[in-house]
Write a protein that holds these residues in place. Structure first.
Motif, PDB file in Angstrom:
ATOM      1  N   ILE A 146       0.834  -1.194   0.000  1.00  8.17           N
ATOM      2  CA  ILE A 146       0.000   0.000   0.000  1.00  8.17           C
ATOM      3  C   ILE A 146       0.878   1.258   0.000  1.00  8.17           C
ATOM      4  CG2 ILE A 146      -1.748   1.308   1.275  1.00  8.17           C
ATOM      5  CD1 ILE A 146      -2.691  -1.410   2.400  1.00  8.17           C
ATOM      6  N   ASP A 147       1.925   1.256   0.825  1.00  8.07           N
ATOM      7  CA  ASP A 147       2.838   2.398   0.858  1.00  8.07           C
ATOM      8  C   ASP A 147       3.523   2.596  -0.483  1.00  8.07           C
ATOM      9  OD1 ASP A 147       2.356   3.225   3.460  1.00  8.07           O
ATOM     10  OD2 ASP A 147       3.876   1.890   4.311  1.00  8.07           O
ATOM     11  N   ALA A 148       3.861   1.485  -1.144  1.00 10.87           N
ATOM     12  CA  ALA A 148       4.520   1.585  -2.445  1.00 10.87           C
ATOM     13  C   ALA A 148       3.631   2.270  -3.471  1.00 10.87           C
ATOM     14  CB  ALA A 148       4.915   0.188  -2.931  1.00 10.87           C
ATOM     15  N   LEU A 149       2.318   2.167  -3.257  1.00 15.29           N
ATOM     16  CA  LEU A 149       1.363   2.783  -4.173  1.00 15.29           C
ATOM     17  C   LEU A 149       0.919   4.162  -3.701  1.00 15.29           C
ATOM     18  CD1 LEU A 149      -0.791  -0.366  -4.952  1.00 15.29           C
ATOM     19  CD2 LEU A 149       1.059   0.612  -6.313  1.00 15.29           C
ATOM     20  N   GLY A 150       1.532   4.646  -2.600  1.00 19.65           N
ATOM     21  CA  GLY A 150       1.250   5.999  -2.150  1.00 19.65           C
ATOM     22  C   GLY A 150       0.077   6.141  -1.218  1.00 19.65           C
ATOM     23  N   GLY A 151      -0.370   5.026  -0.629  1.00 20.72           N
ATOM     24  CA  GLY A 151      -1.496   5.096   0.285  1.00 20.72           C
ATOM     25  C   GLY A 151      -2.823   5.153  -0.442  1.00 20.72           C
ATOM     26  N   VAL A 152      -3.895   5.350   0.307  1.00 23.89           N
ATOM     27  CA  VAL A 152      -5.222   5.371  -0.294  1.00 23.89           C
ATOM     28  C   VAL A 152      -6.096   6.360   0.462  1.00 23.89           C
ATOM     29  CG1 VAL A 152      -6.116   3.498   1.159  1.00 23.89           C
ATOM     30  CG2 VAL A 152      -7.134   3.902  -1.086  1.00 23.89           C
TER      31      VAL A 152
END
Length: 328
Positions: free
Chosen positions: A160-166
């Motif tokens: 999730i962090d790798a994708l910048g959160g949500v």
């Protein structure tokens, strides 16, 4: 490149949001590492996967039937554990329209598990890994699932962090429970937590999102928890629509290493390109068993969700194969 990557991240986050488990206690059943390793290599014969002749006949009669993939997130704290699949989802990919359907199967559903007898459906993964977990889904719901994706507690927040959160719209009553779960995660990983202080729409990091999807005490228990998981998934999907090819290195270095799947990278890439190359940018969602087809029961003082499996199977098939949404 862009279309392939967006879809891959969609699928991967689905699994990420799936880490919503009931507790952070270590799974009691520890399994032999050899069992775990064997589970990665699925025996894809219909018999080994529990695909009935009726299911094979039904799918064979369809033109371009949907591709069904099982998504699991397990409560695993050690490498020699399989863990309960505390979230179970089915992703259905329409080969024509490229639409995505996401079906949550409630973890407490009381089903027959081969070699074990009646138990909660989430126990199948801990007993026999993805092979038995897929077989249990196919046998109880007449499905034709042949592949899976799985992540555990350790890899979820990283992805999730790798994708910048949500972005999530938090309710005031959810915050204390989110922060409580967040503190537990912090203790396990020996990393300070960043608590959420105010309600409303905001960007959550990996650990915060994991904690959010675990909330069970607010609302209708596990029923509403699966809604949170799907809310997070849809939020990330919308975010990824604007992503570009620059995300590819992130996928290769930070997503793929945390992913366990029976599918090859090339298969994942093809799925990504097909789906996000389509005009459809929405995810159709459902949860089974529905309220009208299930009720809580106690067996030996343990709570289970007893379902009318015949009616549930029919409704699930209508949703996946006939585009008929379930009646809640």
């Amino acid at each position: 490149m862009k279309t392939f990557f967006l879809q891959l991240n969609l699928i991967l986050f689905m699994v990420s949001s799936a880490i919503a488990q009931d507790t952070l206690n270590t799974v009691e059943k520890s399994v032999n590492p050899a069992v775990k390793q064997a589970a990665y290599k699925l025996n894809k014969s219909p018999q080994a996967l529990g695909i009935s002749q009726a299911a094979l006949t039904r799918v064979k009669a369809m033109q371009n039937p949907p591709v069904n993939i099982a998504l699991f997130a397990v409560d695993r704290r050690k490498e020699d554990e399989l863990g309960n699949s505390d979230v179970i989802m089915i992703i259905s990919l329409d080969q024509i329209t490229k639409k995505i359907k996401m079906t949550s199967i409630l973890r407490d559903t009381y089903v027959e598990i081969e070699g074990k007898g009646k138990d909660k459906i989430n126990a199948a993964f801990a007993i026999g890994g993805p092979q038995l977990a897929i077989k249990t889904l196919n046998q109880n719901f007449g499905l034709d699932i042949q592949d899976y994706i799985n992540v555990d507690f350790f890899g979820t927040a990283k992805m999730i962090d790798a994708l910048g959160g949500v972005d999530v719209n938090l309710k005031p009553e959810e915050i204390p429970y989110l922060n409580n779960y967040l503190q537990e995660i912090s203790i396990i990983e020996h990393i300070p937590a960043t608590p959420v202080k105010v309600p409303g729409l905001q960007r959550l990091n990996g650990k915060q999102t994991v904690a959010y999807t675990r909330i069970r005490a607010v609302g209708r228990g596990d029923f509403e928890r699966t809604e949170r998981q799907r809310t997070v998934l849809v939020a990330l999907f919308n975010k990824l629509q604007g992503a570009g090819a620059e995300v590819f290195p992130v996928f290769m270095s930070q997503i793929l290493p945390n992913l366990e799947t029976s599918m090859s990278n090339m298969t994942l890439f093809k799925i990504g390109g097909d789906i996000l190359g389509s005009k459809s940018k929405t995810i159709e969602q459902a949860r089974f068993p529905t309220d009208t087809m299930s009720k809580g029961i106690r067996v030996n003082n343990i709570w289970y969700l007893s379902a009318d499996l015949k009616a549930t199977t029919q409704s699930l098939h209508n949703f996946i194969y006939k585009n008929i949404p379930p009646v809640k």
